[in-house]
Design a protein around this motif. Structure first.
Motif, PDB file in Angstrom:
ATOM      1  N   SER A 105       0.414  -1.524   0.497  1.00  0.00           N
ATOM      2  CA  SER A 105      -0.012   0.308   0.111  1.00  0.00           C
ATOM      3  C   SER A 105       1.066   1.020   0.195  1.00  0.00           C
ATOM      4  N   ALA A 106       2.066   0.731   0.409  1.00  0.00           N
ATOM      5  CA  ALA A 106       2.836   2.628   0.248  1.00  0.00           C
ATOM      6  C   ALA A 106       2.422   3.321  -0.637  1.00  0.00           C
ATOM      7  N   THR A 125       0.037   3.381  -2.656  1.00  0.00           N
ATOM      8  CA  THR A 125      -1.252   2.845  -3.266  1.00  0.00           C
ATOM      9  C   THR A 125      -2.182   4.294  -2.980  1.00  0.00           C
ATOM     10  N   HIS A 126      -2.723   4.904  -3.971  1.00  0.00           N
ATOM     11  CA  HIS A 126      -3.381   6.386  -3.706  1.00  0.00           C
ATOM     12  C   HIS A 126      -4.976   5.898  -3.737  1.00  0.00           C
ATOM     13  N   LYS A 127      -5.750   5.826  -2.750  1.00  0.00           N
ATOM     14  CA  LYS A 127      -6.732   5.122  -2.911  1.00  0.00           C
ATOM     15  C   LYS A 127      -7.694   6.709  -2.637  1.00  0.00           C
ATOM     16  N   ALA A 128      -7.531   8.004  -2.233  1.00  0.00           N
ATOM     17  CA  ALA A 128      -8.166   8.955  -2.406  1.00  0.00           C
ATOM     18  C   ALA A 128      -8.123   9.710  -3.130  1.00  0.00           C
ATOM     19  N   LEU A 142      -9.003  13.174  -4.781  1.00  0.00           N
ATOM     20  CA  LEU A 142      -8.488  13.906  -4.886  1.00  0.00           C
ATOM     21  C   LEU A 142      -6.976  13.482  -4.904  1.00  0.00           C
ATOM     22  N   HIS A 143      -5.982  12.474  -4.615  1.00  0.00           N
ATOM     23  CA  HIS A 143      -4.688  12.351  -4.855  1.00  0.00           C
ATOM     24  C   HIS A 143      -4.602  11.698  -6.321  1.00  0.00           C
ATOM     25  N   ALA A 198      -5.031  13.411  -9.006  1.00  0.00           N
ATOM     26  CA  ALA A 198      -3.637  14.706  -8.811  1.00  0.00           C
ATOM     27  C   ALA A 198      -2.087  13.597  -9.890  1.00  0.00           C
ATOM     28  N   LYS A 243      -1.764  13.628 -12.742  1.00  0.00           N
ATOM     29  CA  LYS A 243      -0.634  14.887 -14.116  1.00  0.00           C
ATOM     30  C   LYS A 243       0.750  14.602 -13.316  1.00  0.00           C
ATOM     31  N   THR A 300       3.025  14.544  -6.788  1.00  0.00           N
ATOM     32  CA  THR A 300       2.621  15.568  -6.234  1.00  0.00           C
ATOM     33  C   THR A 300       1.964  15.058  -4.954  1.00  0.00           C
ATOM     34  N   TYR A 301       1.569  13.549  -4.766  1.00  0.00           N
ATOM     35  CA  TYR A 301       1.265  12.725  -3.483  1.00  0.00           C
ATOM     36  C   TYR A 301       2.859  11.461  -3.303  1.00  0.00           C
ATOM     37  N   GLU A 302       3.751  11.769  -3.473  1.00  0.00           N
ATOM     38  CA  GLU A 302       4.772  10.224  -3.408  1.00  0.00           C
ATOM     39  C   GLU A 302       6.039  11.307  -2.777  1.00  0.00           C
ATOM     40  N   PHE A 305      -0.154   1.929  -6.852  1.00  0.00           N
ATOM     41  CA  PHE A 305      -1.022   1.365  -7.511  1.00  0.00           C
ATOM     42  C   PHE A 305      -1.979   2.308  -6.897  1.00  0.00           C
TER      43      PHE A 305
END
Lengths: 540, 540
Positions: free
Chosen positions: B299-300, B302-305, B307-308, B311, B314, B318-320, B332
C-alpha cells in the motif's frame, strides 16, 4: 505543577477509511465512533459528507458524542463564493459542531493541481474558513503539503497557513500529506508557523508513516509547540497509514517529559482498555492484530530471550519499560529454543506444574523441546502441546486413549444433479482401556465452513470417545495454520491448531509431519488430550 | 563534498530470531545471510554460538560473506578469567571475524540481576573485550539498558561504556534494551557518550520499537554523532521488534540531510531490490507482508483518495515523497479508472497478451480479478493463475483436459511389522477430447519427502495425461504455501503452489476453497494448464 492541555483529533473514520482494503459500513462507523468517544479523544472526524453514500448516511444520523464531532471537506473552489460552492455546502450542511477543510499551501499544487493563482487560493482559504465561522462552527484548516510547501516557497506556505488562522480557524493543521517529512523537518515547520504568528495552541500536526516516523513526528511537533495531534486507531490511513494514536496515547500519559507536562482527555481507566479498543477495531475490520504493535501487540510484553526471561522473574521492571496492565496487555514468557531453565519454570508454573529449581528433569524437558523444535515443532504459541511434552517427561501424562488407525478420504465428483461437489469422509478407530470405538464423519462443500479432511477427522474423533465424551463435546476448532518448514534436512509440514471450549478458553497445539493430514491429526490429538487433562479425565 | 561512512549492522538472525513465532531453520539462516550480503549491510550477526543447536550448526559451517560475520554472546562471568568462561569460549571458538558481547551498564542490573559488585562488572567488560581483541577479532560491546542506566547512575553507565572502548572495542553499542527510550533520550545519551570520550565513529545505536520510535531513535542517534545503526529486516526482533533497516535504508539514501552527508554500503541497484528482499523474508517465514510497511508495503504507493489519484495522473511527484521504483515497489491506483487499466495492460503484456487501450475486455478482467480477490484469491504472486483468468476472458484459453473426478485417501495404520505408517493414495480421472484416462499413485512416509495428499494427487495427475504427457513430465512441485483467509464472510483456505520445470523456469498458481485438498488441486490444475499453454499444447 499545572499540566497543559494537549488535544487528540481522531481521523480513523476519514483518513483511516483510505486504507487499502478498508471499507467501513455504516454500522462499523457507528461502533468505532462510540469506541473513540469512550477512549476520550477530543475530536472525531467522521468522514466527508457528500463524498460517498456511507459517509452521507453516517452524518445524516450523526452519533451523539462527548468528543467534538467533525466533518471533513475542502476549501471552496475559485470563481464562486463560499456560500455557492455545492461541495462545501454539503459539508457545512452536515451540521457538525466542527468542520475541517483541506486547502493548498504548496505553491506548485496551487498552480499545477488546481490551476489557479496564488492569490485566488488565499482568497479561497479565507472565505471558506470565514464561512464556517459565520455558521457558528469551529473551523480547522488542513494545510496540505505544508512541509514540502515550506521548502518550495516558505513565505507562501506560511502566508496560507496564517490566512486560515486570521480568518478564525481554531486549529491550523500542519499536514505531511505525502508522509515524506522527517522529524527535523517537522520541528522546523512547527517553529516556522509559530514565528509566523500562529500560536502553538492553535497548531495541530497530521503525519503519515511513509518513512516509519509518524509517531516521532507527532511527538517532535508537540515538543516544538503544537498542541493537537491528529491520528488514527492502529495507524490506519492512506498508504502507510497515519500516526497511530494507540502508540501515542500511552507515551503521552506514561512517559516523560510528556506525562508531567501535558494532560489529555484519556483517563487511566480508558488507558487500561486500550488493548481491547485496538483489538476491537481489528475485529470490526477482520484484520489479524499486529503482534508487534507498541504497547498493545500480543508480543509487546513477550520475553523470548533466555537472559531477559530469567531477569523478568526477579523483577519485571528489568525488561519492561511500562507495566503491561497499564494498557490492558499481558506479560508472556514463551517456550522456545532461546529459553533457559528459569523461563521454563515460569512456563511450567503457568501450566500448574511446580518443579523445583535444579530438578534434573528441567534439563531433560529443555533438551526434548530443543530436539522437537529441530524437527520442525514450534512451541512459542503452542502452549498446550508444550504442556503435554512437559507432563510426559515429568511422568504426569496419563494415557487416556490410543488411536489405532484413521483413514480420511477427499473426493471430487459429480452429484446426482450433475454438479461437481467435494466430499470429505473420515474414520477413526480408538482404543480406551480394553474397549474399541470406531467413528465416521462425512462433510460436503455446501455450508461454506471448512469442509476439509482435518475438520472431518476432528468431527469423527469427537463423535464417540466413550467415557470421555462429555469432556470433548464443546471443543471447537477455531484456527488452523500451516507452514512448510525444515525438520532436520527434510521439508516437513507444521500445523498449528487453535481450539476453544464453550467458556471461551483458547488453547493451541502443534503437529509436524511430511504429510499435512498427519501433522494436523497430531495437533488435533494434542488438543483433545489437553482438554481431557485440564478437565480432570481419568484413565479408563 | 565527501560523505561520511555510516555502517549498518544487521541482527535479523540474532535479535530477529527472538521475534515471537519466528523459528529459523538452518536453511532459513543461510538464505537470509546471503540476502543480507547481497543487500550490502556491513555486519551480519548470525546468532549466539552454543545457545541452541541451530545456531551452533550455522556457525559450524559459517557462510562466506563480504559483510563482517559476527557472533553474539555475553561478557564473561565474575570469578573466572575470560579464557576460562565456557559460555564465552563457545562464542569465540565460532571463529567469526567479529564478536559482539552484551554486558551490563545499568547499576541496578549489575547488583540485582547478576548479583555482583559494580567493580566486578567493569572487570568483566574489560577482560572480555581484551580477550576478544587478543584473539585478533574485532570486538563490539553491547551496552545493555544504556539509556535507563544513564538515568539511574550516569557516571557508572558512562564508565562501563568507556571501559569497553578503552579495552579495544571497535564499536560501543548504545542499546535501548527495553525499548522505552524516546528520541530526546537517545539524543542525550549519544551526546553523553561522546562527551565521556567515546568518539561518534565508535558508537552504534540499537533500538526497539516499544513506543513506535525505533526508526526515529536510530536517525536521531546518527544526527547526534553515532556512526553505526543496528537493526533487522522488516523490523523483526524481541517484543515489538528492532529498528527496521528496510525503512531506514531508503531514508538514509534518498532523503536529506542523510543522503548528502552519509555513504552506506547499500548501492542503488540493491535499493531497487529492497521490496523483493523484504518479501523474501516474509516468504521464508510464511508471514503475510505488512501492506502498510514504509517504502516496501503493497500500500506504500497506493493512492486511494480520489483527490490524490487524479493529481497523481497529472504528476506522480504531487503525492509521492519518492519514486516507487527506486525501492522496487509499484504505484497502485485502485480500480476502474485509466490508471488501473494501463497497469493491467502492462501486466498482460508481461504475459505476452497484447490488448489495445480502451478494449472493453480490460474492464471485464479488472472486475473478475476483483471478484476473485474478494473470494480469497491472491494474484500478486500467482502470475500464472492471473494469466489463465485473463486468457479465459480474452477467449484465449483452449480447453485441453477436464478432470471428471479425483479421490485421495490418507490412512494411518500398522504395517506388517507392527509399525505405525501413514499412506497417501490418489486417483484422478481425466477426459481429453473423447478419451478418458485414469491414474493412481501411492506413497508412504518412508522417504522423508512430502508424502501428503497433494503430492499424491500431483503424481497421479502427472502419470498419464495422454497426448500431453511429454509436456508435463518435467513439472516439479517446489513450494506449497497455505493460508487461512477470508472469502466473502467465510474463512477459506488459500493455497499457493510454486512449480518448476527442468530448465529452471518457475511459475506460481493459486487455489481457494473451504477444503484444503480442493484448493490445492485447483492450484495444481492451474500449474499443469499454464505449462501446457506455454509449451504450445493444442486441444486434442
Amino acid at each position: 505543577m499545572t499540566r497543559e492541555r494537549l488535544y487528540l483529533f481522531d481521523t480513523t473514520l476519514r483518513d483511516g477509511q483510505q486504507t487499502q482494503g478498508v471499507d467501513f459500513s455504516l454500522a462499523d462507523k457507528q461502533r468505532i465512533a462510540a469506541a473513540l468517544d469512550a477512549l476520550g479523544v477530543d475530536y472525531i472526524e467522521g468522514g466527508w459528507p457528500g463524498a460517498n453514500p456511507t459517509d452521507s448516511d453516517f452524518f445524516r444520523a450523526a452519533p451523539k458524542t462527548r468528543a467534538t464531532f467533525t466533518a471533513f471537506g475542502m476549501t471552496k473552489r475559485a470563481g464562486r463564493s463560499a456560500a455557492n460552492d455545492e461541495v462545501l455546502a454539503e459539508v457545512v450542511n452536515a451540521g457538525t459542531p466542527a468542520v475541517c477543510l483541506v486547502g493548498k499551501t504548496h505553491d506548485y499544487h496551487v498552480t499545477k493541481a488546481l490551476g489557479i493563482t496564488l492569490e485566488e487560493n488565499l482568497e479561497n482559504i479565507t472565505a471558506s474558513i470565514a464561512h464556517v465561522r459565520a455558521q457558528g462552527r469551529e473551523a480547522l484548516f488542513d494545510c496540505e503539503h505544508f512541509f514540502d510547501g515550506l521548502r518550495a516557497n516558505r513565505a507562501y506556505a506560511l502566508q496560507a497557513a496564517k490566512a486560515a488562522y486570521d480568518a478564525g480557524a481554531r486549529w491550523v493543521v500542519l499536514c505531511d500529506t505525502n508522509g515524506g517529512a522527517l522529524p527535523h523537518d517537522v520541528r522546523a515547520g512547527v517553529k516556522a508557523a509559530i514565528e509566523a504568528g500562529i500560536p502553538g495552541d492553535h497548531l495541530a500536526i497530521h503525519t503519515h508513516d511513509d518513512t516509519g516516523n509518524a509517531v516521532a513526528n507527532s511527538l517532535v511537533a508537540v515538543a516544538a509547540g503544537a498542541r493537537q495531534i491528529q491520528g488514527t486507531l492502529n495507524g490506519l490511513g492512506e498508504r502507510c497509514g497515519n500516526a497511530n494514536l494507540v502508540s501515542l496515547i500511552p507515551t503521552l500519559m506514561l512517559k516523560e517529559p510528556f506525562a508531567s507536562q501535558f494532560e489529555i482527555g484519556v483517563d487511566e481507566e480508558a488507558l487500561r482498555h486500550l488493548t481491547q479498543t485496538s483489538r476491537m477495531l481489528d475485529d470490526i475490520l477482520n484484520r489479524v492484530p499486529n503482534a508487534a504493535a507498541p504497547y498493545v501487540g500480543a508480543s509487546a510484553f513477550t520475553h523470548k530471550a533466555g537472559l531477559h526471561a530469567s531477569a523478568i522473574l526477579k523483577d519485571p521492571a528489568t525488561y519492561e519499560h511500562i507495566a503491561p496492565d497499564a494498557v490492558g496487555n499481558k506479560r508472556f514468557v514463551p517456550m522456545s529454543n532461546q529459553a533457559g531453565q528459569s523461563n521454563l519454570r515460569e512456563r511450567l508454573a503457568d501450566a500448574g506444574l511446580k518443579v523445583e529449581k535444579g530438578d534434573p528433569r528441567l534439563g531433560r524437558i529443555l533438551d526434548e523441546i530443543k530436539t522437537l523444535e529441530d524437527r520442525g515443532y514450534a512451541y512459542d504459541s503452542a502452549s498446550a502441546s508444550f504442556e503435554l511434552v512437559a507432563r510426559r517427561l515429568l511422568g504426569q501424562l496419563p494415557r487416556l486413549f490410543d488411536v489405532e488407525r484413521y483413514k480420511v478420504t477427499v473426493e471430487r465428483r459429480q452429484n446426482a444433479r450433475g454438479e461437481m461437489i467435494t466430499v470429505s469422509e473420515a474414520m477413526v478407530k480408538v482404543k480406551i482401556g480394553t474397549e474399541t470405538f470406531m467413528s465416521v464423519s462425512e462433510s460436503m462443500d455446501t455450508e461454506g465452513n471448512d469442509q476439509g479432511p482435518v475438520n472431518a477427522l476432528s468431527r469423527a474423533l469427537a463423535k464417540d470417545l466413550g467415557p470421555y465424551q462429555s469432556f470433548i463435546e464443546d471443543i471447537d476448532l477455531v484456527d488452523f495454520k500451516v507452514r512448510i518448514t525444515n525438520g532436520g534436512t527434510e521439508a516437513v509440514t507444521r500445523v498449528l491448531i487453535d481450539s476453544q471450549d464453550r467458556d471461551g478458553n483458547l488453547w493451541s497445539t502443534v503437529g509436524v509431519s511430511a504429510n499435512i493430514v498427519d501433522a494436523s491429526f497430531q495437533a488435533l490429538l494434542d488438543a483433545f488430550n489437553w482438554k481431557l487433562l485440564r478437565d480432570g479425565a481419568q484413565p479408563a
